[in-house]
Motif scaffolding. Structure first.
Motif: not given
Length: 336
Positions: A79-83, A114-126, A249-255
């Motif tokens: 998680i790179l940016h909060a929702f 966010r504020d007129g910019h598109t941010l990469k908020a989450v990356t995940s490998k599933v 806060v959680v920047p990274h989780s893996a299960v």
């Protein structure tokens, strides 16, 4: 005779990307308007399910027509940016490979404005598996186009994951066999670990496809494990909220699911602190066991990284370093 599957649908599933608009669920807004890591992972899950549906292979049809349960067996999310509640995001799902060991593995990227910019908020490998269903009816003949991705049991097609603490597990099994009570078994299970453990009977709401614990259930347990652990260490979520306005806060989780756990089995959850990195984050491992043939049998393993943020107002928070009291609690030192 089994129904055929158009090979072009499988090709689309494994070679073409998909996008959708989605938003986090209201339930995930537990503190102020921010969305917790579990519900961010639920967004990832939804994106992949829609990808299957857009390819013409929705979960319902896979199960009802072909006797295949679409199971998530691994999810590794950053998680790179909060929702926030009412955020609308765009999720992109990309197949990782056309087949082989990475079959049914996808990369998910979620972006938010966010504020007129598109941010990469989450990356995940599933990673997913098509689990052959035998609970209600004899196993159906799997269509040839789907057979390479079908498994008889979750985890059986993946490299074996070793028990991270086999000595403690063996000792706990001995205590259980000798008639030890729950407290004694849990004490043995955490012996030699900076850990907290509890026993829980798997309930119906955590399961799917009639009998087995699903990956989202483990995400719920991972969230609960953090809550139980800090309460046990004297720095509960509410304690730090009331005293300091601190939130985890959680920047990274893996299960990852290692084997199947079934409804109404006793599940032993062990939450172990592995590393405190400087004074900014700490990494914990969550392992889940069931009792099989008198032994503690690993069914799930995963990790989660936590930090803390201080609430500045109803809209904003900022990351904050741990103080000595919190570091001592993580490391298992007695509180003053």
């Amino acid at each position: 005779m089994t129904a055929a599957v158009d090979p072009n649908l499988v090709k689309a599933l494994l070679t073409e990307s998909s996008t959708l608009r989605l938003r986090p669920r209201y339930e995930g807004s537990n503190i102020c308007s921010w969305i917790g890591f579990k519900h961010v992972n639920y967004m990832v899950e939804e994106a992949v399910l829609v990808h299957f549906k857009q390819a013409g292979l929705p979960a319902r049809a896979l199960y009802e027509e072909h006797g295949l349960g679409l199971d998530f067996v691994g999810m590794d999310t950053r998680i790179l940016h909060a929702f926030h509640i009412d955020d609308e995001a765009e999720a992109e799902v990309e197949p990782v490979s056309k087949g082989g060991e990475d079959a049914l593995t996808f990369k998910v990227t979620i972006r938010v404005d966010r504020d007129g910019h598109t941010l990469k908020a989450v990356t995940s490998k599933v990673r997913l598996a098509l689990r052959v269903d035998t609970y209600l009816e004899p196993a159906a003949e799997v269509p040839a186009e789907l057979a390479p991705y079908a498994v008889q049991r979750l985890g059986a097609d993946l490299p074996e994951v070793a028990d991270p603490a086999p000595e403690s597990s063996a000792r706990a099994a001995e205590v259980l066999a000798a008639g030890g009570d729950e407290a004694a078994v849990l004490a043995a299970l955490t012996e030699g670990r900076n850990a907290y453990a509890w026993k829980w009977n798997i309930t119906y709401p955590y399961c799917h496809f009639t009998e087995r614990l699903q990956l989202s259930g483990y995400l719920r347990l991972m969230e609960e494990a953090k809550d139980r652990f800090v309460l046990d260490r004297g720095i509960s979520i509410k304690t730090l909220l009331d005293e300091r306005k601190w939130i985890p806060v959680v920047p990274h989780s893996a299960v990852r699911i290692v084997d199947e756990a079934l409804m109404e089995e006793d599940l032993y959850t062990v939450y172990t602190v592995e590393e405190v990195f400087k004074d900014l984050t700490y990494t914990s491992r969550m392992d889940n066991y069931v009792i099989r043939d008198g032994r503690f049998h690993l069914v799930q393993s995963g990790r989660i990284v936590h930090g803390y943020a201080v609430i500045e107002n109803r809209r904003d928070w900022s990351l904050i370093p741990f103080d000595q009291r919190v570091i001592d609690a993580f490391n298992g030192k007695p509180q003053a």
